[in-house]
Design an enzyme around this catalytic site. Sequence first.
Site, PDB file in Angstrom:
ATOM      1  N   LYS A  35      37.880  46.499  45.139  1.00 53.09           N
ATOM      2  CA  LYS A  35      36.884  46.481  44.058  1.00 53.09           C
ATOM      3  C   LYS A  35      36.918  45.122  43.352  1.00 53.09           C
ATOM      4  O   LYS A  35      37.863  44.346  43.537  1.00 53.09           O
ATOM      5  CB  LYS A  35      37.184  47.613  43.070  1.00 53.09           C
ATOM      6  CG  LYS A  35      38.541  47.474  42.378  1.00 53.09           C
ATOM      7  CD  LYS A  35      38.926  48.747  41.631  1.00 53.09           C
ATOM      8  CE  LYS A  35      40.291  48.607  40.985  1.00 53.09           C
ATOM      9  NZ  LYS A  35      40.770  49.889  40.437  1.00 53.09           N
TER      10      LYS A  35
ATOM     11  N   TYR B 256      39.667  19.026  22.328  1.00 52.77           N
ATOM     12  CA  TYR B 256      39.030  19.753  21.225  1.00 52.77           C
ATOM     13  C   TYR B 256      40.072  20.227  20.221  1.00 52.77           C
ATOM     14  O   TYR B 256      41.112  20.754  20.605  1.00 52.77           O
ATOM     15  CB  TYR B 256      38.287  20.976  21.764  1.00 52.77           C
ATOM     16  CG  TYR B 256      37.005  20.653  22.481  1.00 52.77           C
ATOM     17  CD1 TYR B 256      35.974  19.969  21.834  1.00 52.77           C
ATOM     18  CD2 TYR B 256      36.814  21.045  23.803  1.00 52.77           C
ATOM     19  CE1 TYR B 256      34.788  19.692  22.501  1.00 52.77           C
ATOM     20  CE2 TYR B 256      35.630  20.773  24.469  1.00 52.77           C
ATOM     21  CZ  TYR B 256      34.616  20.096  23.813  1.00 52.77           C
ATOM     22  OH  TYR B 256      33.450  19.821  24.458  1.00 52.77           O
TER      23      TYR B 256
HETATM   24  C1  LIG Z   1      42.136  50.026  40.871  1.00 52.50           C
HETATM   25  C2  LIG Z   1      42.671  51.290  41.412  1.00 52.50           C
HETATM   26  C3  LIG Z   1      43.736  51.274  42.347  1.00 52.50           C
HETATM   27  C4  LIG Z   1      44.511  50.020  42.694  1.00 52.50           C
HETATM   28  O1  LIG Z   1      45.367  49.685  41.627  1.00 52.50           O
HETATM   29  P1  LIG Z   1      46.455  48.511  41.758  1.00 52.50           P
HETATM   30  O2  LIG Z   1      47.284  48.655  40.546  1.00 52.50           O
HETATM   31  O3  LIG Z   1      45.700  47.243  41.793  1.00 52.50           O
HETATM   32  O4  LIG Z   1      47.195  48.755  43.011  1.00 52.50           O
HETATM   33  C5  LIG Z   1      44.097  52.475  42.915  1.00 52.50           C
HETATM   34  N1  LIG Z   1      43.485  53.633  42.586  1.00 52.50           N
HETATM   35  C6  LIG Z   1      42.496  53.691  41.667  1.00 52.50           C
HETATM   36  C7  LIG Z   1      41.868  54.994  41.331  1.00 52.50           C
HETATM   37  C8  LIG Z   1      42.067  52.523  41.045  1.00 52.50           C
HETATM   38  O5  LIG Z   1      41.081  52.578  40.140  1.00 52.50           O
END
Ligand SMILES: *Cc1c(COP(=O)(O)O)cnc(C)c1O
Length: 389
Positions: free
Chosen positions: A36, A266
Amino acid sequence: MTKIEVNIDALEHNLRQLRQKVNQHHASSLVMAIIKANAYGHGALNVAHFLDQKVDYFGVARLDEALKLRKLGIQTPILVLGGFFSESELTQFVEYNIESVIHDDAQIKKLQNWQKENQENRSKLSVWVKVDTGMHRLGFDPEQIPSVFETLKTLPNIEKPLHLISHFANADQPENSLNQKQHQCFEAVIASLPKEILGKKTLVASSGLLTLPDAYYDMIRPGIALYGISPFTGKTSKMLGLRQVMTLKSHIIAIKSIQKGDAIGYGSIWTSTKMTQLGVIAIGYGDGYPREVAQNAPVLINGRFIPVVGRVSMDMLVVDLGANAQDKVGDEVILWGEELPIERIAELSKLSVYELVTRLTGRLEIDYVYDKDNHNCKNDKSFNEREEE
Ligand SMILES: *Cc1c(COP(=O)(O)O)cnc(C)c1O
Protein backbone atom coordinates in the site's frame (compact mmCIF):
# COMPACT_ATOMS: atom_id res chain seq x y z
CA MET A 1 20.79 13.44 -9.43
CA THR A 2 18.43 13.54 -6.50
CA LYS A 3 16.63 10.20 -6.45
CA ILE A 4 15.55 7.07 -4.65
CA GLU A 5 17.39 3.82 -5.27
CA VAL A 6 15.59 0.58 -4.53
CA ASN A 7 17.83 -2.48 -4.24
CA ILE A 8 16.03 -5.57 -5.52
CA ASP A 9 18.64 -7.94 -4.04
CA ALA A 10 18.00 -6.43 -0.61
CA LEU A 11 14.25 -6.81 -1.10
CA GLU A 12 14.63 -10.46 -2.03
CA HIS A 13 17.02 -11.01 0.89
CA ASN A 14 14.37 -9.69 3.29
CA LEU A 15 11.66 -11.86 1.77
CA ARG A 16 13.91 -14.92 2.17
CA GLN A 17 14.70 -13.98 5.78
CA LEU A 18 11.06 -13.50 6.70
CA ARG A 19 9.97 -16.72 5.00
CA GLN A 20 12.73 -18.63 6.79
CA LYS A 21 11.71 -17.17 10.12
CA VAL A 22 8.09 -18.12 9.62
CA ASN A 23 8.82 -21.58 8.28
CA GLN A 24 10.72 -22.44 11.47
CA HIS A 25 7.46 -22.09 13.37
CA HIS A 26 4.64 -22.63 10.92
CA ALA A 27 5.83 -24.22 7.72
CA SER A 28 2.65 -23.61 5.75
CA SER A 29 2.23 -19.89 6.46
CA LEU A 30 1.74 -17.78 3.36
CA VAL A 31 3.39 -14.39 2.86
CA MET A 32 1.32 -11.33 1.94
CA ALA A 33 3.60 -8.49 0.85
CA ILE A 34 2.02 -5.20 1.89
CA ILE A 35 2.52 -2.70 -0.92
CA LYS A 36 0.00 0.00 0.00
CA ALA A 37 0.95 3.69 -0.24
CA ASN A 38 3.11 3.11 -3.31
CA ALA A 39 4.90 0.24 -1.55
CA TYR A 40 5.92 2.54 1.30
CA GLY A 41 7.47 4.91 -1.20
CA HIS A 42 9.39 2.17 -3.06
CA GLY A 43 7.12 2.21 -6.15
CA ALA A 44 4.22 -0.25 -5.93
CA LEU A 45 4.08 -1.25 -9.60
CA ASN A 46 7.75 -2.13 -9.83
CA VAL A 47 7.89 -3.80 -6.42
CA ALA A 48 4.83 -5.85 -7.41
CA HIS A 49 6.46 -6.72 -10.70
CA PHE A 50 9.61 -7.99 -8.94
CA LEU A 51 7.66 -9.92 -6.29
CA ASP A 52 4.88 -11.26 -8.55
CA GLN A 53 4.61 -15.04 -8.05
CA LYS A 54 7.38 -14.86 -5.38
CA VAL A 55 4.92 -13.92 -2.64
CA ASP A 56 1.55 -15.57 -2.06
CA TYR A 57 -0.48 -12.38 -1.78
CA PHE A 58 -0.28 -8.63 -2.17
CA GLY A 59 -2.01 -6.39 0.35
CA VAL A 60 -3.09 -2.83 -0.50
CA ALA A 61 -5.33 -0.34 1.30
CA ARG A 62 -7.73 0.67 -1.47
CA LEU A 63 -9.34 -0.66 -4.61
CA ASP A 64 -7.60 1.79 -6.97
CA GLU A 65 -4.22 0.50 -5.78
CA ALA A 66 -5.32 -3.05 -6.58
CA LEU A 67 -6.74 -2.14 -10.00
CA LYS A 68 -3.43 -0.60 -11.07
CA LEU A 69 -1.67 -3.86 -10.22
CA ARG A 70 -4.16 -5.99 -12.15
CA LYS A 71 -3.99 -3.66 -15.16
CA LEU A 72 -0.21 -4.12 -15.12
CA GLY A 73 -0.79 -7.86 -15.41
CA ILE A 74 0.00 -8.85 -11.83
CA GLN A 75 -1.28 -12.40 -11.30
CA THR A 76 -0.73 -12.84 -7.55
CA PRO A 77 -3.88 -12.76 -5.36
CA ILE A 78 -4.57 -9.25 -4.02
CA LEU A 79 -6.39 -8.29 -0.83
CA VAL A 80 -7.78 -4.78 -0.30
CA LEU A 81 -7.36 -4.19 3.44
CA GLY A 82 -9.89 -1.35 3.59
CA GLY A 83 -12.51 -3.37 1.74
CA PHE A 84 -15.20 -2.13 -0.67
CA PHE A 85 -17.33 0.99 -0.11
CA SER A 86 -20.04 0.68 -2.76
CA GLU A 87 -21.84 -1.77 -4.98
CA SER A 88 -20.07 -0.44 -8.07
CA GLU A 89 -16.74 -1.15 -6.35
CA LEU A 90 -17.97 -4.67 -5.62
CA THR A 91 -18.46 -5.31 -9.31
CA GLN A 92 -14.85 -4.30 -9.95
CA PHE A 93 -13.56 -6.51 -7.13
CA VAL A 94 -15.20 -9.48 -8.81
CA GLU A 95 -14.31 -8.49 -12.36
CA TYR A 96 -10.61 -8.09 -11.52
CA ASN A 97 -10.45 -11.01 -9.09
CA ILE A 98 -9.54 -8.87 -6.08
CA GLU A 99 -10.29 -10.03 -2.53
CA SER A 100 -11.92 -7.77 0.06
CA VAL A 101 -11.84 -7.28 3.79
CA ILE A 102 -15.31 -6.97 5.27
CA HIS A 103 -15.46 -5.11 8.53
CA ASP A 104 -18.92 -3.64 9.16
CA ASP A 105 -22.67 -4.15 8.77
CA ALA A 106 -23.07 -1.51 6.07
CA GLN A 107 -20.85 -3.63 3.84
CA ILE A 108 -23.03 -6.69 4.47
CA LYS A 109 -26.13 -4.74 3.40
CA LYS A 110 -24.37 -3.68 0.20
CA LEU A 111 -23.33 -7.28 -0.40
CA GLN A 112 -26.95 -8.45 -0.04
CA ASN A 113 -28.25 -5.78 -2.45
CA TRP A 114 -25.50 -6.51 -4.94
CA GLN A 115 -26.36 -10.19 -4.65
CA LYS A 116 -30.01 -9.46 -5.61
CA GLU A 117 -29.01 -7.36 -8.59
CA ASN A 118 -26.36 -9.75 -9.87
CA GLN A 119 -28.05 -13.11 -9.57
CA GLU A 120 -27.03 -14.14 -13.08
CA ASN A 121 -23.37 -13.32 -12.33
CA ARG A 122 -21.61 -16.50 -11.24
CA SER A 123 -18.27 -14.88 -10.31
CA LYS A 124 -17.64 -14.86 -6.61
CA LEU A 125 -16.05 -12.47 -4.19
CA SER A 126 -13.46 -13.79 -1.72
CA VAL A 127 -13.75 -12.10 1.65
CA TRP A 128 -11.64 -11.75 4.79
CA VAL A 129 -13.83 -10.99 7.79
CA LYS A 130 -12.11 -8.52 10.07
CA VAL A 131 -12.50 -8.92 13.80
CA ASP A 132 -11.61 -6.09 16.15
CA THR A 133 -9.57 -7.87 18.81
CA GLY A 134 -8.65 -4.66 20.62
CA MET A 135 -7.23 -2.09 18.24
CA HIS A 136 -10.64 -0.43 17.84
CA ARG A 137 -10.10 0.74 14.31
CA LEU A 138 -11.69 -1.55 11.67
CA GLY A 139 -13.56 -4.73 12.45
CA PHE A 140 -16.64 -6.42 13.90
CA ASP A 141 -16.84 -7.02 17.63
CA PRO A 142 -15.72 -10.56 18.47
CA GLU A 143 -19.19 -11.65 19.60
CA GLN A 144 -20.71 -10.56 16.25
CA ILE A 145 -18.45 -12.83 14.22
CA PRO A 146 -20.51 -16.06 14.35
CA SER A 147 -23.60 -14.28 13.02
CA VAL A 148 -21.56 -12.46 10.35
CA PHE A 149 -20.26 -15.83 9.20
CA GLU A 150 -23.83 -17.24 9.23
CA THR A 151 -25.08 -14.38 7.04
CA LEU A 152 -22.18 -14.54 4.58
CA LYS A 153 -22.55 -18.30 4.34
CA THR A 154 -26.00 -17.88 2.80
CA LEU A 155 -24.82 -15.52 0.04
CA PRO A 156 -24.08 -17.52 -3.14
CA ASN A 157 -21.85 -14.80 -4.64
CA ILE A 158 -19.42 -15.12 -1.73
CA GLU A 159 -16.58 -17.61 -2.03
CA LYS A 160 -16.44 -20.24 0.74
CA PRO A 161 -14.76 -20.80 3.08
CA LEU A 162 -14.57 -17.36 4.67
CA HIS A 163 -11.23 -16.04 5.89
CA LEU A 164 -10.50 -14.27 9.17
CA ILE A 165 -8.20 -11.29 9.76
CA SER A 166 -7.23 -9.06 12.69
CA HIS A 167 -4.47 -6.57 13.48
CA PHE A 168 -2.31 -5.81 16.53
CA ALA A 169 -2.32 -2.31 18.02
CA ASN A 170 0.96 -2.53 19.96
CA ALA A 171 3.05 -5.33 18.47
CA ASP A 172 5.97 -2.90 18.18
CA GLN A 173 6.10 -3.04 22.00
CA PRO A 174 6.63 -6.76 22.69
CA GLU A 175 6.03 -6.27 26.44
CA ASN A 176 2.62 -4.60 25.98
CA SER A 177 -0.09 -6.69 27.64
CA LEU A 178 -2.65 -5.89 24.93
CA ASN A 179 -0.75 -8.22 22.56
CA GLN A 180 -1.57 -11.26 24.67
CA LYS A 181 -5.17 -10.12 25.05
CA GLN A 182 -5.64 -9.59 21.32
CA HIS A 183 -4.08 -12.97 20.57
CA GLN A 184 -6.38 -14.72 23.08
CA CYS A 185 -9.39 -12.90 21.67
CA PHE A 186 -8.46 -14.07 18.16
CA GLU A 187 -8.20 -17.65 19.47
CA ALA A 188 -11.62 -17.37 21.12
CA VAL A 189 -13.19 -16.12 17.89
CA ILE A 190 -11.68 -19.04 15.97
CA ALA A 191 -13.09 -21.45 18.57
CA SER A 192 -16.55 -19.89 18.18
CA LEU A 193 -16.72 -20.73 14.46
CA PRO A 194 -17.63 -23.99 12.72
CA LYS A 195 -14.42 -25.41 11.20
CA GLU A 196 -15.92 -26.17 7.79
CA ILE A 197 -16.75 -22.53 7.06
CA LEU A 198 -13.49 -21.02 8.34
CA GLY A 199 -10.72 -20.59 5.76
CA LYS A 200 -7.39 -18.87 6.33
CA LYS A 201 -6.56 -16.92 9.47
CA THR A 202 -4.07 -14.06 9.67
CA LEU A 203 -2.98 -11.83 12.53
CA VAL A 204 0.58 -10.48 12.33
CA ALA A 205 2.22 -7.62 10.41
CA SER A 206 5.98 -6.90 10.62
CA SER A 207 6.40 -6.33 14.33
CA GLY A 208 4.24 -9.29 15.37
CA LEU A 209 6.07 -11.43 12.88
CA LEU A 210 9.39 -10.57 14.51
CA THR A 211 8.25 -11.15 18.11
CA LEU A 212 5.11 -13.35 18.26
CA PRO A 213 5.82 -16.68 16.53
CA ASP A 214 2.72 -18.25 18.09
CA ALA A 215 0.56 -15.83 16.12
CA TYR A 216 1.65 -16.66 12.56
CA TYR A 217 -1.42 -18.75 11.63
CA ASP A 218 -1.90 -19.23 7.87
CA MET A 219 -0.45 -15.98 6.62
CA ILE A 220 1.90 -13.18 7.71
CA ARG A 221 1.51 -9.61 6.42
CA PRO A 222 4.91 -7.86 6.38
CA GLY A 223 5.13 -4.28 5.16
CA ILE A 224 7.90 -2.26 6.75
CA ALA A 225 10.14 -5.30 7.45
CA LEU A 226 10.04 -6.33 3.81
CA TYR A 227 11.64 -2.99 2.98
CA GLY A 228 14.35 -3.71 5.55
CA ILE A 229 13.22 -1.11 8.05
CA SER A 230 12.81 -1.88 11.74
CA PRO A 231 9.39 -1.25 13.30
CA PHE A 232 10.99 -1.14 16.77
CA THR A 233 12.29 2.06 18.32
CA GLY A 234 15.99 1.73 19.09
CA LYS A 235 16.57 -1.25 16.79
CA THR A 236 17.95 -1.07 13.26
CA SER A 237 17.12 -3.49 10.48
CA LYS A 238 20.70 -4.85 10.61
CA MET A 239 20.02 -6.04 14.16
CA LEU A 240 17.04 -7.96 12.76
CA GLY A 241 19.01 -9.53 9.90
CA LEU A 242 17.30 -7.37 7.29
CA ARG A 243 18.76 -5.05 4.66
CA GLN A 244 17.45 -1.55 4.08
CA VAL A 245 16.10 -1.58 0.54
CA MET A 246 15.90 2.16 -0.07
CA THR A 247 18.74 4.63 -0.51
CA LEU A 248 17.90 8.32 -0.74
CA LYS A 249 20.57 10.13 -2.73
CA SER A 250 21.50 13.58 -3.86
CA HIS A 251 24.65 15.55 -4.67
CA ILE A 252 26.56 18.68 -3.74
CA ILE A 253 25.52 21.62 -5.93
CA ALA A 254 27.69 24.31 -4.31
CA ILE A 255 30.53 24.70 -1.84
CA LYS A 256 30.96 27.93 0.06
CA SER A 257 33.57 29.13 2.58
CA ILE A 258 32.26 31.05 5.57
CA GLN A 259 33.78 32.86 8.53
CA LYS A 260 33.30 32.42 12.24
CA GLY A 261 30.00 34.11 13.20
CA ASP A 262 28.26 33.67 9.82
CA ALA A 263 24.69 32.40 10.11
CA ILE A 264 23.11 30.32 7.36
CA GLY A 265 19.70 29.53 5.89
CA TYR A 266 16.14 30.57 6.72
CA GLY A 267 15.74 31.94 10.22
CA SER A 268 19.53 31.99 10.67
CA ILE A 269 19.13 29.26 13.27
CA TRP A 270 22.74 28.06 13.00
CA THR A 271 25.85 30.21 13.32
CA SER A 272 29.32 28.87 12.66
CA THR A 273 31.79 29.00 15.52
CA LYS A 274 34.74 28.69 13.15
CA MET A 275 35.86 29.21 9.60
CA THR A 276 34.54 26.31 7.55
CA GLN A 277 33.25 25.09 4.18
CA LEU A 278 29.56 24.50 3.66
CA GLY A 279 28.13 22.07 1.14
CA VAL A 280 24.76 22.86 -0.40
CA ILE A 281 22.83 19.66 -1.20
CA ALA A 282 20.05 19.40 -3.81
CA ILE A 283 17.35 17.93 -1.62
CA GLY A 284 14.80 19.40 0.78
CA TYR A 285 11.40 18.95 2.34
CA GLY A 286 9.85 19.36 -1.13
CA ASP A 287 11.28 15.90 -1.79
CA GLY A 288 10.20 14.54 1.57
CA TYR A 289 13.42 14.96 3.53
CA PRO A 290 12.18 15.99 6.98
CA ARG A 291 12.31 19.68 7.80
CA GLU A 292 11.98 18.53 11.42
CA VAL A 293 15.42 16.87 11.41
CA ALA A 294 17.68 17.85 14.33
CA GLN A 295 20.72 20.07 13.88
CA ASN A 296 23.84 17.97 13.19
CA ALA A 297 21.85 15.02 11.82
CA PRO A 298 24.24 13.05 9.59
CA VAL A 299 24.43 12.68 5.83
CA LEU A 300 27.03 10.47 4.20
CA ILE A 301 29.53 12.10 1.81
CA ASN A 302 32.62 10.31 0.49
CA GLY A 303 32.45 7.84 3.37
CA ARG A 304 32.21 10.48 6.12
CA PHE A 305 29.22 11.39 8.27
CA ILE A 306 28.69 15.13 7.78
CA PRO A 307 26.29 17.21 9.90
CA VAL A 308 23.25 19.03 8.54
CA VAL A 309 23.32 22.67 9.72
CA GLY A 310 20.63 25.35 9.57
CA ARG A 311 17.05 24.84 8.50
CA VAL A 312 16.20 22.37 5.75
CA SER A 313 14.57 24.31 2.91
CA MET A 314 12.24 23.12 0.15
CA ASP A 315 14.84 22.19 -2.46
CA MET A 316 18.11 22.31 -0.57
CA LEU A 317 19.84 21.68 2.69
CA VAL A 318 23.26 22.71 3.95
CA VAL A 319 25.99 20.64 5.61
CA ASP A 320 29.20 21.60 7.38
CA LEU A 321 31.96 19.87 5.42
CA GLY A 322 34.76 21.22 7.64
CA ALA A 323 37.57 23.68 6.92
CA ASN A 324 39.87 21.17 5.22
CA ALA A 325 37.32 19.19 3.26
CA GLN A 326 38.29 18.00 -0.23
CA ASP A 327 34.72 17.30 -1.38
CA LYS A 328 33.68 18.72 -4.75
CA VAL A 329 30.57 19.96 -6.45
CA GLY A 330 28.82 16.93 -7.94
CA ASP A 331 29.91 14.52 -5.20
CA GLU A 332 27.25 12.05 -4.11
CA VAL A 333 25.35 12.53 -0.85
CA ILE A 334 23.46 9.73 0.90
CA LEU A 335 20.58 10.92 3.08
CA TRP A 336 19.76 7.38 4.17
CA GLY A 337 20.76 3.92 2.98
CA GLU A 338 22.30 0.68 4.22
CA GLU A 339 25.22 2.58 5.82
CA LEU A 340 23.04 5.33 7.27
CA PRO A 341 19.86 3.70 8.62
CA ILE A 342 16.59 5.54 8.11
CA GLU A 343 15.73 4.58 11.71
CA ARG A 344 18.42 7.06 12.79
CA ILE A 345 16.92 9.89 10.72
CA ALA A 346 13.44 9.03 12.03
CA GLU A 347 14.72 9.30 15.59
CA LEU A 348 16.46 12.61 14.86
CA SER A 349 13.27 14.04 13.29
CA LYS A 350 10.89 12.56 15.86
CA LEU A 351 8.94 10.99 12.98
CA SER A 352 8.04 7.36 12.45
CA VAL A 353 9.94 5.41 9.81
CA TYR A 354 6.56 4.74 8.16
CA GLU A 355 5.95 8.45 7.75
CA LEU A 356 9.46 9.14 6.44
CA VAL A 357 9.13 6.72 3.53
CA THR A 358 5.53 7.53 2.64
CA ARG A 359 6.03 11.29 2.59
CA LEU A 360 8.66 11.15 -0.19
CA THR A 361 7.28 13.14 -3.10
CA GLY A 362 6.72 12.41 -6.78
CA ARG A 363 9.58 14.75 -7.69
CA LEU A 364 12.00 11.91 -6.87
CA GLU A 365 12.68 9.36 -9.56
CA ILE A 366 13.07 5.77 -8.42
CA ASP A 367 15.91 3.65 -9.83
CA TYR A 368 15.84 -0.11 -9.37
CA VAL A 369 19.32 -1.52 -8.81
CA TYR A 370 21.07 -4.77 -7.87
CA ASP A 371 24.08 -5.36 -5.62
CA LYS A 372 26.29 -5.69 -8.69
CA ASP A 373 25.41 -2.10 -9.68
CA ASN A 374 27.06 -0.86 -6.51
CA HIS A 375 30.51 0.37 -7.46
CA ASN A 376 31.85 -0.19 -3.96
CA CYS A 377 31.26 -3.93 -4.27
CA LYS A 378 34.21 -6.25 -4.70
CA ASN A 379 34.04 -8.65 -7.67
CA ASP A 380 31.91 -6.15 -9.45
CA LYS A 381 32.50 -6.00 -13.18
CA SER A 382 32.39 -2.25 -13.51
CA PHE A 383 34.62 -2.00 -10.44
CA ASN A 384 37.22 -4.23 -12.17
CA GLU A 385 36.91 -2.29 -15.36
CA ARG A 386 37.67 0.90 -13.54
CA GLU A 387 40.73 -0.72 -11.93
CA GLU A 388 42.09 -1.52 -15.38
CA GLU A 389 41.72 1.97 -16.74
C1 LIG B 1 -0.26 -1.72 6.88
C2 LIG B 1 -0.77 -3.03 7.34
C3 LIG B 1 0.11 -4.13 7.47
C4 LIG B 1 1.62 -4.01 7.34
O1 LIG B 1 2.13 -3.39 8.49
P1 LIG B 1 3.72 -3.27 8.75
O2 LIG B 1 3.82 -2.79 10.14
O3 LIG B 1 4.23 -2.30 7.76
O4 LIG B 1 4.28 -4.62 8.54
C5 LIG B 1 -0.44 -5.35 7.77
N1 LIG B 1 -1.77 -5.51 7.96
C6 LIG B 1 -2.64 -4.47 7.89
C7 LIG B 1 -4.08 -4.69 8.13
C8 LIG B 1 -2.16 -3.20 7.59
O5 LIG B 1 -3.01 -2.17 7.51
